[in-house]
Design a protein around this motif. Structure first.
Motif, PDB file in Angstrom:
ATOM      1  N   ARG A 187       0.176  41.650 -13.857  1.00 34.72           N
ATOM      2  CA  ARG A 187       0.431  42.409 -12.321  1.00 34.72           C
ATOM      3  C   ARG A 187      -0.719  43.049 -12.580  1.00 34.72           C
ATOM      4  NH1 ARG A 187       5.692  43.850 -10.155  1.00 34.72           N
ATOM      5  NH2 ARG A 187       7.302  43.055 -11.304  1.00 34.72           N
ATOM      6  N   LEU A 188      -1.471  43.387 -11.024  1.00 36.28           N
ATOM      7  CA  LEU A 188      -2.722  43.962 -10.927  1.00 36.28           C
ATOM      8  C   LEU A 188      -2.196  45.048 -10.621  1.00 36.28           C
ATOM      9  CD1 LEU A 188      -5.030  40.772  -9.241  1.00 36.28           C
ATOM     10  CD2 LEU A 188      -4.216  41.317 -11.839  1.00 36.28           C
ATOM     11  N   ASN A 189      -3.735  45.987 -11.363  1.00 39.50           N
ATOM     12  CA  ASN A 189      -3.467  46.704 -11.458  1.00 39.50           C
ATOM     13  C   ASN A 189      -3.628  47.541  -8.836  1.00 39.50           C
ATOM     14  OD1 ASN A 189      -3.723  48.109 -13.536  1.00 39.50           O
ATOM     15  ND2 ASN A 189      -5.342  48.255 -13.985  1.00 39.50           N
ATOM     16  N   THR A 190      -2.851  48.595  -8.976  1.00 35.68           N
ATOM     17  CA  THR A 190      -3.360  49.448  -7.687  1.00 35.68           C
ATOM     18  C   THR A 190      -3.617  50.706  -7.878  1.00 35.68           C
ATOM     19  OG1 THR A 190      -1.101  50.640  -7.830  1.00 35.68           O
ATOM     20  CG2 THR A 190      -1.255  47.844  -6.981  1.00 35.68           C
ATOM     21  N   HIS A 191      -4.516  50.960  -7.022  1.00 31.92           N
ATOM     22  CA  HIS A 191      -5.122  52.980  -6.916  1.00 31.92           C
ATOM     23  C   HIS A 191      -4.803  52.990  -5.712  1.00 31.92           C
ATOM     24  CE1 HIS A 191      -8.475  50.272  -8.961  1.00 31.92           C
ATOM     25  NE2 HIS A 191      -7.914  51.117  -9.820  1.00 31.92           N
ATOM     26  N   GLY A 192      -3.941  54.187  -6.018  1.00 32.17           N
ATOM     27  CA  GLY A 192      -2.674  54.991  -4.855  1.00 32.17           C
ATOM     28  C   GLY A 192      -2.995  56.882  -4.899  1.00 32.17           C
ATOM     29  N   ASP A 193      -4.333  56.378  -6.376  1.00 28.59           N
ATOM     30  CA  ASP A 193      -4.999  58.687  -6.115  1.00 28.59           C
ATOM     31  C   ASP A 193      -5.629  58.145  -6.442  1.00 28.59           C
ATOM     32  OD1 ASP A 193      -4.925  56.886  -8.383  1.00 28.59           O
ATOM     33  OD2 ASP A 193      -3.910  58.522  -9.846  1.00 28.59           O
ATOM     34  N   LYS A 194      -6.726  59.741  -6.681  1.00 28.66           N
ATOM     35  CA  LYS A 194      -8.189  60.006  -6.305  1.00 28.66           C
ATOM     36  C   LYS A 194      -8.435  59.138  -7.595  1.00 28.66           C
ATOM     37  CE  LYS A 194     -11.690  63.507  -6.892  1.00 28.66           C
ATOM     38  NZ  LYS A 194     -11.455  64.586  -6.591  1.00 28.66           N
ATOM     39  N   PRO A 195     -10.296  59.079  -7.446  1.00 32.30           N
ATOM     40  CA  PRO A 195     -10.124  57.707  -8.677  1.00 32.30           C
ATOM     41  C   PRO A 195     -10.673  59.619 -10.198  1.00 32.30           C
ATOM     42  CG  PRO A 195     -11.518  57.061  -6.764  1.00 32.30           C
ATOM     43  CD  PRO A 195     -10.224  58.539  -6.694  1.00 32.30           C
ATOM     44  N   ARG A 196     -10.256  59.050 -11.073  1.00 29.66           N
ATOM     45  CA  ARG A 196     -10.222  59.674 -12.069  1.00 29.66           C
ATOM     46  C   ARG A 196     -11.429  59.205 -13.415  1.00 29.66           C
ATOM     47  NH1 ARG A 196      -3.873  60.449 -14.156  1.00 29.66           N
ATOM     48  NH2 ARG A 196      -3.295  58.400 -13.495  1.00 29.66           N
ATOM     49  N   ALA A 197     -12.078  60.029 -14.537  1.00 28.91           N
ATOM     50  CA  ALA A 197     -12.132  58.908 -15.470  1.00 28.91           C
ATOM     51  C   ALA A 197     -11.060  58.520 -16.820  1.00 28.91           C
ATOM     52  CB  ALA A 197     -12.864  60.039 -16.487  1.00 28.91           C
ATOM     53  N   PHE A 198     -11.529  57.732 -16.957  1.00 28.94           N
ATOM     54  CA  PHE A 198     -12.206  56.469 -17.011  1.00 28.94           C
ATOM     55  C   PHE A 198     -11.516  55.222 -16.637  1.00 28.94           C
ATOM     56  CE2 PHE A 198     -12.923  59.005 -20.390  1.00 28.94           C
ATOM     57  CZ  PHE A 198     -14.227  59.513 -21.140  1.00 28.94           C
ATOM     58  N   ARG A 199     -11.891  55.693 -15.286  1.00 30.22           N
ATOM     59  CA  ARG A 199     -11.086  53.955 -14.237  1.00 30.22           C
ATOM     60  C   ARG A 199     -12.293  53.097 -13.876  1.00 30.22           C
ATOM     61  NH1 ARG A 199      -7.931  55.329  -8.375  1.00 30.22           N
ATOM     62  NH2 ARG A 199      -6.783  55.789 -10.191  1.00 30.22           N
ATOM     63  N   ILE A 200     -11.601  51.861 -14.511  1.00 31.94           N
ATOM     64  CA  ILE A 200     -12.655  50.142 -15.408  1.00 31.94           C
ATOM     65  C   ILE A 200     -11.887  50.095 -13.247  1.00 31.94           C
ATOM     66  CG2 ILE A 200     -12.202  50.908 -17.196  1.00 31.94           C
ATOM     67  CD1 ILE A 200     -10.757  47.852 -16.776  1.00 31.94           C
ATOM     68  N   GLY A 201     -13.486  48.957 -12.593  1.00 30.48           N
ATOM     69  CA  GLY A 201     -13.606  47.979 -12.108  1.00 30.48           C
ATOM     70  C   GLY A 201     -13.462  49.173  -9.952  1.00 30.48           C
ATOM     71  N   MET A 202     -13.896  49.920 -10.324  1.00 31.42           N
ATOM     72  CA  MET A 202     -13.524  51.013  -9.168  1.00 31.42           C
ATOM     73  C   MET A 202     -15.109  51.470  -9.442  1.00 31.42           C
ATOM     74  SD  MET A 202     -11.405  51.988  -6.928  1.00 31.42           S
ATOM     75  CE  MET A 202     -12.221  53.155  -5.786  1.00 31.42           C
ATOM     76  N   PRO A 203     -15.375  51.502  -7.563  1.00 32.63           N
ATOM     77  CA  PRO A 203     -17.403  51.742  -7.902  1.00 32.63           C
ATOM     78  C   PRO A 203     -17.206  52.774  -7.541  1.00 32.63           C
ATOM     79  CG  PRO A 203     -16.436  50.432  -6.147  1.00 32.63           C
ATOM     80  CD  PRO A 203     -15.241  50.475  -7.107  1.00 32.63           C
ATOM     81  N   GLY A 204     -18.375  54.089  -7.671  1.00 30.85           N
ATOM     82  CA  GLY A 204     -18.323  54.847  -6.653  1.00 30.85           C
ATOM     83  C   GLY A 204     -18.320  55.075  -5.166  1.00 30.85           C
ATOM     84  N   ILE A 205     -16.921  55.240  -4.890  1.00 36.04           N
ATOM     85  CA  ILE A 205     -16.851  55.521  -3.598  1.00 36.04           C
ATOM     86  C   ILE A 205     -17.569  57.032  -2.980  1.00 36.04           C
ATOM     87  CG2 ILE A 205     -14.966  53.674  -2.915  1.00 36.04           C
ATOM     88  CD1 ILE A 205     -12.778  55.749  -3.326  1.00 36.04           C
TER      89      ILE A 205
END
Length: 432
Positions: free
Chosen positions: A56-74
């Motif tokens: 199951r591929l990850n989904t992002h439903g919340d605010k970015p936090r440390a140490f999330r991978i694969g997420m750029p600095g939006i």
């Protein structure tokens, strides 16, 4: 009354009156019956493969936090510029609002071809580029058009779970090939699965370990592919961000047999929700892939393609990449300093010269999945390295690299949050 009669709930004629229809079903379906009922027929064999995907591929439903991978600095993306470019197009909608070219918006493909030639040494014409809805769709197109059921395909282990999921969906066999400090062990793949039809690799920054495939391995892989007429999928998911030395030349630039398909994504450069990726195919595959793309979804949404073309043509894209290299270099330094200050006795580091994350190994015995779960409870997002290895354990003893550790991303949040999370992670490890 007119509406109810049109839908068949009422009936009647002038002079007789209006009555509830006698042909309505007597039984009332129970609440939530759609969720509880069995399908009319079982899923097809293909449908069952999709429904039973192993990853199951990850989904992002919340605010970015440390140490999330694969997420750029939006938090530093120039949304004001993007919004202005998009608004300008909507104010003067002279562009194509009907169905477009399945391969993508022509000016964007021209700009991408120029960018790839200059930055990665990719040898291609605009006609070879297929714009996709993210790199995941590019992988699905490749597997669907180039592999038959039960065909073998090499995948890196540890490796990107989305590749194995795509292969499983089309009925192909994901054949795990170990990775060492020089990248994919080509000799292990040729010995175990010499008849494989395809090899999937991340040569510039192996996902998730971060190692770089050596030139000798690259040439070895290309020679084997040419000899056995095997396709090679080169996934360059974050090649723009290298902190020591210039970006490496692509595997595709070394290919002389026409065996390499080059996959790129804008998710790491811009933001994942944009869902824009691209695929560079050898010339003989251009028509087949354009038709395959058309059959899947006609074409990727045209407005984001046009806005991206403006973003590149007006120089915002190159400025953004340059700025983000500086931002990510600062955040990378913050992570390395935080690990040295808080976690040096707990974690050893893998390669740190490129990308968005660092792979770490434990200095003592830990269950990385339990650690990841405990960290999650404390609001710290880490990924267990063991989850990226092939679950069958094939060739488990062929690689000297650790199978247990943590992936720590540094791109998504500023240095202060990285340092705070490192303190929290130390407490989690001490509590185990």
């Amino acid at each position: 009354y007119t509406h109810l009669m049109a839908e068949g709930y009422l009936s009647g004629t002038v002079g007789r009156g209006t009555f509830v229809s006698g042909h309505l079903p007597v039984e009332i379906a129970p609440e939530n019956s759609a969720r509880q009922a069995q399908p009319l027929r079982p899923l097809s064999s293909c449908g069952q493969r999709f429904a039973g995907l192993p990853a199951r591929l990850n989904t992002h439903g919340d605010k970015p936090r440390a140490f999330r991978i694969g997420m750029p600095g939006i938090d530093v993306f120039p949304f004001d510029v993007w919004a202005r470019l998009e608004a300008r197009r909507w104010r003067r909608p002279s562009f194509q609002l009907g169905y477009g070219d399945a391969a993508g918006f022509a000016p964007l493909r021209e700009l991408l071809a120029a960018y790839l030639r200059a930055s990665r040494g990719v040898r291609c014409m605009p006609e070879q580029i297929i714009v996709t809805s993210g790199s995941q769709q590019a992988l699905f197109l490749i597997a669907s058009l180039l592999l038959a059921p039960d065909d073998a395909a090499w995948v890196e282990t540890p490796g990107y779970p989305g590749t194995a999921a795509v292969l499983h969906a089309v009925g192909a066999r994901a054949c795990p090939v170990p990775v060492d400090a020089e990248g994919l062990l080509v000799a292990a793949g040729t010995q175990a699965w010499p008849d494989a039809k395809l090899a999937y690799v991340t040569p510039s920054h192996q996902y998730p370990l971060g190692v770089t495939m050596s030139l000798q391995r690259r040439l070895e892989l290309l020679a084997w592919a040419a000899k056995r007429r095997m396709w090679v999928v080169e996934d360059e998911y974050d090649s723009e961000y290298r902190y020591i030395g210039p970006p490496l030349a692509s595997l595709q630039s070394l290919d002389r047999a026409g065996s390499v398909l080059y996959v790129g994504t804008l998710s790491k450069v811009l933001f994942p929700g944009l869902r824009l990726g691209y695929l560079v195919v050898p010339p003989p595959l251009i028509d087949a892939f354009a038709r395959g793309k058309a059959a899947i979804d006609r074409h990727t949404a045209i407005v984001p393609q046009i806005v991206l073309a403006d973003f590149i043509a007006e120089g915002h894209f190159s400025r953004h990449i340059k700025r983000m290299r500086e931002v990510y270099a600062e955040r990378r330094t913050a992570l390395l300093e935080a690990i040295e200050a808080q976690l040096d006795d707990q974690l050893s580091l893998g390669p740190t010269d490129a990308g968005f994350h660092v792979a770490t190994a434990f200095r003592r015995e830990y269950d990385d999945r339990l650690i990841a779960h405990a960290a999650q409870q404390q609001g710290i997002e880490v990924r267990a390295l063991s989850t990226f290895y092939d679950t069958t354990g094939a060739h488990a003893n062929a690689t000297p690299l650790s199978r247990s550790g943590l992936l720590l991303g540094f791109a998504a949040v500023p240095p202060r949050e990285i340092k705070e999370a490192a303190i929290g992670l130390r407490k989690v490890l001490q509590g185990q």
